[in-house]
Design an enzyme around this catalytic site. Sequence first.
Site, short mmCIF file in Angstrom:
data_model
loop_
_atom_site.label_atom_id
_atom_site.label_comp_id
_atom_site.label_asym_id
_atom_site.label_seq_id
_atom_site.Cartn_x
_atom_site.Cartn_y
_atom_site.Cartn_z
N SER A 126 0.81 -1.22 0.00
CA SER A 126 0.00 0.00 0.00
C SER A 126 0.84 1.27 0.00
O SER A 126 0.48 2.26 -0.64
CB SER A 126 -0.94 0.01 1.21
OG SER A 126 -1.80 -1.10 1.18
N HIS B 13 1.62 4.59 4.44
CA HIS B 13 0.79 5.16 3.38
C HIS B 13 1.11 6.63 3.16
O HIS B 13 1.30 7.07 2.02
CB HIS B 13 -0.69 5.01 3.73
CG HIS B 13 -1.14 3.59 3.81
ND1 HIS B 13 -2.43 3.22 4.12
CD2 HIS B 13 -0.47 2.42 3.62
CE1 HIS B 13 -2.54 1.90 4.10
NE2 HIS B 13 -1.35 1.40 3.82
#
Length: 283
Positions: A204, A261
């Site tokens: 991610s 992230h």
Amino acid sequence: MTEIVSLRLPLSTDLEKFSLLLWQSSVPHRIAEERGMQVVWVGSEHHAAQAKALFERIQAGDPELASVTFERVPSPVRDQWYRRFFSVPVVATLLVLSLLGALLPVLDRNYQYLPYLSFYQLYIVDGGLRGDWPVGQLWRVITPAFLHFGLMHIVFNSLWLWELGGMIERRQGRVRILGLFVLVAAGSNIAQAISSVSLFGGMSGVIYGLLGYIVIWNRCRPAQAFPLANGVAVVMIVWLLLCIAGFTELLGVGAIANTAHVSGLLLGIVLGLAAALLDRKVV
């Protein structure tokens, strides 16, 4: 192979015969609809010049081309998917490694091998989790990107890696996408490791890095913009904010590596800006 734009044409232009003539002339290409136009992508400046010259001959009504006939031979669907997958070998390799990284937690029930791919060398002390910084084990700054925990985790990341990573590799080449992966994976993993000692993993952070790269590139280089669908960036940023707010924990999905992230997104923005400015100087 890096792709370049040969032609941009209105959607009303019939390119069927043009495409067939290109294949007959041994000019590999693909035609995509982007931003309300048909874009003809080829693999080199030489092929771009060939495509432009051929299109001009068609437009001028060259009688030699008008008399050409074609025998339509459908390509096997399986072969088309095979070619498409291996047309982006770096992204394809990352997808395969991610799949293996998703299978490892399922198969390695006793966690004998999984710790070798985590960022920290983890162990339990007095009932608490402890970890040693990976001194001399540099692979650990990259390998957490391949670890995935759960079906939705691997599916979500694989789809976006294929979409965003494929865009970059097809247009800017293998070196560019490999460099982006290494830099963003290492940076986001290190940032997450600094924030907490835990067993984390997933692609991610890299996905958000690719998103940041594409968004900034499109802002700086609109003439060579990636075909990122409207609203994709907004949806992904909203999801990021929901994760930071703890929405996934309320749903019972579990904790999210938000530091990876956010840091991945910021690294992608910086790298996208640098690439756009440096490429502009080269041109």
